[in-house]
Scaffold this motif. Structure first.
Motif, PDB file in Angstrom:
ATOM      1  N   SER A  56       6.399  -5.013 -54.710  1.00  0.00           N
ATOM      2  CA  SER A  56       6.876  -6.067 -53.806  1.00  0.00           C
ATOM      3  C   SER A  56       5.767  -7.060 -53.451  1.00  0.00           C
ATOM      4  O   SER A  56       6.046  -8.192 -53.078  1.00  0.00           O
ATOM      5  CB  SER A  56       7.433  -5.439 -52.534  1.00  0.00           C
ATOM      6  OG  SER A  56       6.441  -4.660 -51.901  1.00  0.00           O
TER       7      SER A  56
ATOM      8  N   GLY B 193      13.524   2.696 -57.474  1.00  0.00           N
ATOM      9  CA  GLY B 193      13.269   2.930 -56.058  1.00  0.00           C
ATOM     10  C   GLY B 193      12.221   4.008 -55.835  1.00  0.00           C
ATOM     11  O   GLY B 193      12.269   4.735 -54.851  1.00  0.00           O
TER      12      GLY B 193
ATOM     13  N   TYR C 182       0.137   6.186 -52.040  1.00  0.00           N
ATOM     14  CA  TYR C 182       1.204   6.370 -51.035  1.00  0.00           C
ATOM     15  C   TYR C 182       2.537   6.734 -51.688  1.00  0.00           C
ATOM     16  O   TYR C 182       3.379   7.370 -51.064  1.00  0.00           O
ATOM     17  CB  TYR C 182       1.365   5.081 -50.211  1.00  0.00           C
ATOM     18  CG  TYR C 182       2.054   3.966 -50.982  1.00  0.00           C
ATOM     19  CD1 TYR C 182       1.354   3.197 -51.909  1.00  0.00           C
ATOM     20  CD2 TYR C 182       3.415   3.713 -50.815  1.00  0.00           C
ATOM     21  CE1 TYR C 182       1.989   2.203 -52.645  1.00  0.00           C
ATOM     22  CE2 TYR C 182       4.059   2.720 -51.542  1.00  0.00           C
ATOM     23  CZ  TYR C 182       3.339   1.973 -52.454  1.00  0.00           C
ATOM     24  OH  TYR C 182       3.975   0.993 -53.187  1.00  0.00           O
TER      25      TYR C 182
HETATM   26  N1  LIG Z   1       6.685   0.329 -51.905  1.00  0.00           N
HETATM   27  C1  LIG Z   1       7.416  -0.295 -52.959  1.00  0.00           C
HETATM   28  C2  LIG Z   1       8.876  -0.244 -52.624  1.00  0.00           C
HETATM   29  C3  LIG Z   1       9.723  -0.277 -53.838  1.00  0.00           C
HETATM   30  O1  LIG Z   1       9.241  -0.293 -54.944  1.00  0.00           O
HETATM   31  C4  LIG Z   1      11.196  -0.271 -53.628  1.00  0.00           C
HETATM   32  C5  LIG Z   1      11.713  -0.237 -52.353  1.00  0.00           C
HETATM   33  C6  LIG Z   1      13.077  -0.254 -52.144  1.00  0.00           C
HETATM   34  C7  LIG Z   1      13.933  -0.314 -53.209  1.00  0.00           C
HETATM   35  C8  LIG Z   1      13.415  -0.360 -54.504  1.00  0.00           C
HETATM   36  C9  LIG Z   1      12.033  -0.345 -54.711  1.00  0.00           C
HETATM   37  N2  LIG Z   1      11.462  -0.385 -55.953  1.00  0.00           N
HETATM   38  C10 LIG Z   1      12.042  -0.477 -57.149  1.00  0.00           C
HETATM   39  O2  LIG Z   1      13.195  -0.437 -57.381  1.00  0.00           O
HETATM   40  C11 LIG Z   1       6.939  -1.731 -53.145  1.00  0.00           C
HETATM   41  O3  LIG Z   1       5.939  -2.092 -52.583  1.00  0.00           O
HETATM   42  O4  LIG Z   1       7.545  -2.502 -53.842  1.00  0.00           O
END
Ligand SMILES: N[C@@H](CC(=O)c1ccccc1NC=O)C(=O)O
Length: 291
Positions: free
Chosen positions: A16, A83, A194
Motif C-alpha cells: 500500500s 490479503g 510485521y
Molecule cells: N499491510 C499491507 C496490507 C495489505 O497488503 C492488504 C490489506 C487489506 C487487503 C488486502 C491487502 N493486500 C493484498 O491484497 C499493505 O501495506 O499493503
C-alpha cells in the motif's frame, strides 16, 4: 538485522505504501470497496452457487458464478484471493465474474482459513483440495485455470507444485493455465516482518511453503500448464524481483511462462481492474481461456 534493515524490508513488503494513486490507508480502503461492490453486483446479477463445501473443515467453502446457459465444457477460472494470508475472504472475491461469465467462463472464488485461524500449511492444503474437488466436480470442462493475487498468487503457485498423491483421491488435476498476479514466491524474507505477526511462521515453515524451492514439482506434474506471471508497474521492487525470478526459474525448467508488467497499476488495481471488461489483463485472460 539492524532496525534500519528491518524498516527497509517492511517498506518493500508494504504494497500500500507504493501506490501512485492514493496514500497507504486510502488504497487499501479503495481496494476493499471495489472488490466488495463488484462481488455484490455479481451475486445479484448472476446465477451462482454460494458456500459449496469442498471438504470437511468449516472454512472449506467456495462460490461458483455461472455464465447464462452454462455449457458443460465451460472453462473454469479459479480465483484465490490475496490479503497477506490475514485479510479478505471469498465473499469479496467474485469481482471478476461479470466480465468473465459474459465471455462464457465459469468463475470460482475459493475460501480458505486466513490467520490466525489458519496457518500457511492449512491454507495451502485447503486451496489444493479445492482445485482437486473442482476437477472432479467438472470433468467435462475444457480447462481449469488458476488465478491468484498477492498471497493468493503464492497459494496458486503452491497448487502447481502439489504432491497430488497426498491430496484427496490422489489424482492430478489437469490445470491448463495459471495467472499469478503480484505474487510472493519466496516467503523467507517475510519471517522477520510485521506480515508474520499473525502467521507465526518459523524459517522452516517459510521454506516448506516457498514455491521457489519447489518449482521442479510444477514441471513434473503440470508440464503443459501455461503460466502468466503479472505485476503492477507500481508494485514494490521486491515484488517485481520475486515475479521475475520465479518466471526465470520456471522458464529454465522448460515451462511456457511469460511475465508481464501492467503499466499504470499498483498492487491493488492490477487485480481489481479484472472487474472491467476492457482492462488489458481481462482481455488476456479471456483470450487465453477461449483459445
Ligand atoms: N499491510 C499491507 C496490507 C495489505 O497488503 C492488504 C490489506 C487489506 C487487503 C488486502 C491487502 N493486500 C493484498 O491484497 C499493505 O501495506 O499493503
Amino acid at each position: 538485522m539492524t532496525a534500519i534493515e528491518k524498516e527497509d524490508l517492511e517498506y518493500q513488503y508494504s504494497p500500500s505504501r507504493w501506490s501512485h494513486r492514493f496514500d497507504a490507508e486510502a488504497v487499501v480502503q479503495d481496494h476493499v470497496r471495489v472488490v466488495q461492490t463488484e462481488t455484490d453486483k455479481a451475486r445479484a446479477q448472476l446465477q451462482c452457487e454460494l458456500d459449496v463445501p469442498y471438504g470437511d473443515r468449516e472454512g472449506d467453502k467456495l462460490d461458483i458464478y455461472k455464465p447464462d446457459n452454462c455449457r458443460s465444457d465451460a472453462p473454469i477460472f479459479v480465483y484465490i484471493h490475496g490479503g497477506y494470508w490475514q485479510f479478505l475472504s471469498k465473499d469479496q472475491s467474485g469481482f471478476t465474474a461479470i466480465p468473465l461469465t459474459a465471455a462464457g467462463v465459469m468463475v470460482v472464488a475459493v475460501g480458505y482459513d486466513i490467520a490466525p485461524k489458519g496457518t500457511i500449511d492449512v491454507m495451502v492444503d485447503q486451496v489444493r483440495r479445492a482445485v482437486s474437488f473442482l476437477s472432479e466436480k467438472f470433468p467435462s470442462s475444457s480447462g481449469l485455470y488458476i488465478c491468484g493475487h498477492s498471497a493468493g498468487g503464492h497459494l496458486g503457485a503452491m497448487v502447481l507444485s502439489s504432491d497430488w498423491s497426498k491430496v484427496r483421491d490422489g489424482r492430478v488435476p489437469a490445470i491448463k493455465g495459471a495467472f499469478l498476479v503480484s505474487g510472493v514466491f519466496d516467503l523467507t524474507p517475510l519471517v522477520k516482518t510485521y506480515v508474520n505477526e499473525p502467521l507465526k511462521m518459523t524459517e522452516e515453515d517459510a521454506r516448506r511453503n516457498s514455491p521457489c524451492l519447489f518449482s521442479a514439482a510444477v514441471v513434473k506434474n503440470h508440464p503443459k500448464c501455461k503460466v502468466l506471471v503479472v505485476f503492477g508497474e507500481h508494485d514494490a521492487p521486491e515484488f517485481h524481483r520475486q515475479s521475475k525470478e520465479y518466471t526465470e526459474q520456471l522458464k529454465g525448467l522448460g515451462m511456457e511462462v511469460s511475465c508481464v508488467e501492467i503499466p499504470d497499476t499498483d498492487h491493488f488495481n492490477v487485480v481489481h481492474n479484472l472487474a472491467e471488461e476492457h482492462y488489458q489483463l481481462t482481455k488476456m485472460v479471456i483470450e487465453e481461456m477461449l483459445s
